[in-house]
Enzyme design. Structure first.
Site, mmCIF file in Angstrom:
data_model
loop_
_atom_site.group_PDB
_atom_site.id
_atom_site.type_symbol
_atom_site.label_atom_id
_atom_site.label_comp_id
_atom_site.label_asym_id
_atom_site.label_seq_id
_atom_site.Cartn_x
_atom_site.Cartn_y
_atom_site.Cartn_z
ATOM 1 N N THR A 154 0.847 -0.718 -0.079
ATOM 2 C CA THR A 154 0.240 -0.183 -0.230
ATOM 3 C C THR A 154 0.735 0.944 -0.007
ATOM 4 O O THR A 154 2.331 0.968 0.402
ATOM 5 C CB THR A 154 -0.891 0.138 1.355
ATOM 6 N N VAL A 205 -1.502 -6.414 6.568
ATOM 7 C CA VAL A 205 -2.759 -7.215 5.873
ATOM 8 C C VAL A 205 -3.682 -6.259 5.881
ATOM 9 O O VAL A 205 -4.111 -5.854 7.430
ATOM 10 C CB VAL A 205 -2.629 -8.252 6.459
ATOM 11 N N GLY A 206 -4.788 -5.937 5.013
ATOM 12 C CA GLY A 206 -5.405 -5.339 5.369
ATOM 13 C C GLY A 206 -6.814 -5.793 6.523
ATOM 14 O O GLY A 206 -7.689 -4.833 7.659
#
Length: 280
Positions: A154, A205-206
């Site tokens: 990201t 990690v979303g």
């Protein structure tokens, strides 16, 4: 005036010394360019600008260079929040635009400020964002060989302007090979949040970031009187309890900058007009 940016985790893809050096140089250059932009623009505008530069760089998993999902299609998400107004806007799983963060920024004046899928794309087209393929050969090769990267990519920016106003912007190309329809943290307050006290952008990690409500927790704790470092420490202790994988960057209203990751190594750079800090 200060700015800090991140470009995900170093472990997301190629881990060669050449790539590490390229990311260090890229982040430093983008931080400097974004800080220059901040001289004549608000934190909100500068945060979007910085993330658009990160989206344009193939080194990062956002915009050009985004990961390919399980069905062979790239879908991206991005969000931006104005700490002064506490308004957030974003796009979720948008396809075929060069800069998802700029579509997210354009939505800030709308009543419906978070759009997903085909609705987000239709809005982008109607507002002059051209059709653009963000796929690069490396991502196609990874997809075809099913080389999963761990889902840690990201990009983001947090800025404070000359008026002391804060903003955060975050953009992601996903984790790669995910089930179509998966929602990342980047367009939620768990991954991207700001108010007049603090601004935070996350990577990692979303699902872990959403479970931990990472950005929102840090900002809320600072708002309630906890200092920035302690807010990070407590939030990352809670992240550790769920074996979470995340990194975050932040600036508070006093101009203090802080960053932390749960695993090595989040790639980042900060600049205050005189001093750089770049990941090692």
């Amino acid at each position: 005036m200060k700015i800090i940016i991140h470009g995900g985790f170093f472990s997301e893809s190629d881990q060669s010394h050449e790539v590490k050096t390229a990311k260090q140089n890229s982040l430093k250059a983008i931080a400097e360019k974004a800080f220059e932009y901040l001289q004549t623009h608000s934190a909100f505008e500068a945060a979007a600008y910085a993330v658009s530069l990160l989206e344009n760089d193939e080194l990062y998993n956002a915009g050009t260079g985004s990961q390919i999902q399980g069905d062979g299609i790239i879908r991206m998400s991005a969000a931006i929040i104005n700490g002064e107004t506490e308004k957030m806007s974003g796009v979720i799983n948008i396809e075929n635009v060069k800069n998802p963060i700029l579509v997210a920024k354009a939505l800030i004046g709308e009543d419906d400020r978070v759009l997903g899928g085909s609705g987000a794309k239709k809005y982008a087209t109607a507002h002059g964002f051209e059709n653009y393929s963000t796929e690069i050969p490396q991502r196609r090769k990874e997809y075809e060989e099913k080389l999963k990267n761990g889902g840690k990519g990201t990009v983001g920016c947090v800025a404070i302007d000359q008026d002391g106003k804060l903003a955060a912007a975050t953009s992601t190309g996903g984790k790669g090979f995910e089930i179509p329809g998966r929602i990342s943290d980047s367009a939620t307050v768990a991954g991207n949040y700001a108010n007049s006290f603090c601004a935070v952008s996350c990577t990692g990690v979303g699902e872990d970031i959403v479970s931990n409500a990472t950005a929102a927790k840090i900002v809320t704790r600072v708002t309630d009187g906890m200092n920035l470092e302690n807010a990070f420490t407590k939030t990352f202790e809670e992240l550790k309890a769920i074996n979470g994988f995340a990194g975050a960057i932040a600036i508070d209203k006093a101009g203090n900058i802080f960053h932390q990751d749960s695993n090595p190594t989040m790639v980042f750079a900060s600049f205050d007009g005189q001093n750089f800090e770049v990941f090692n």
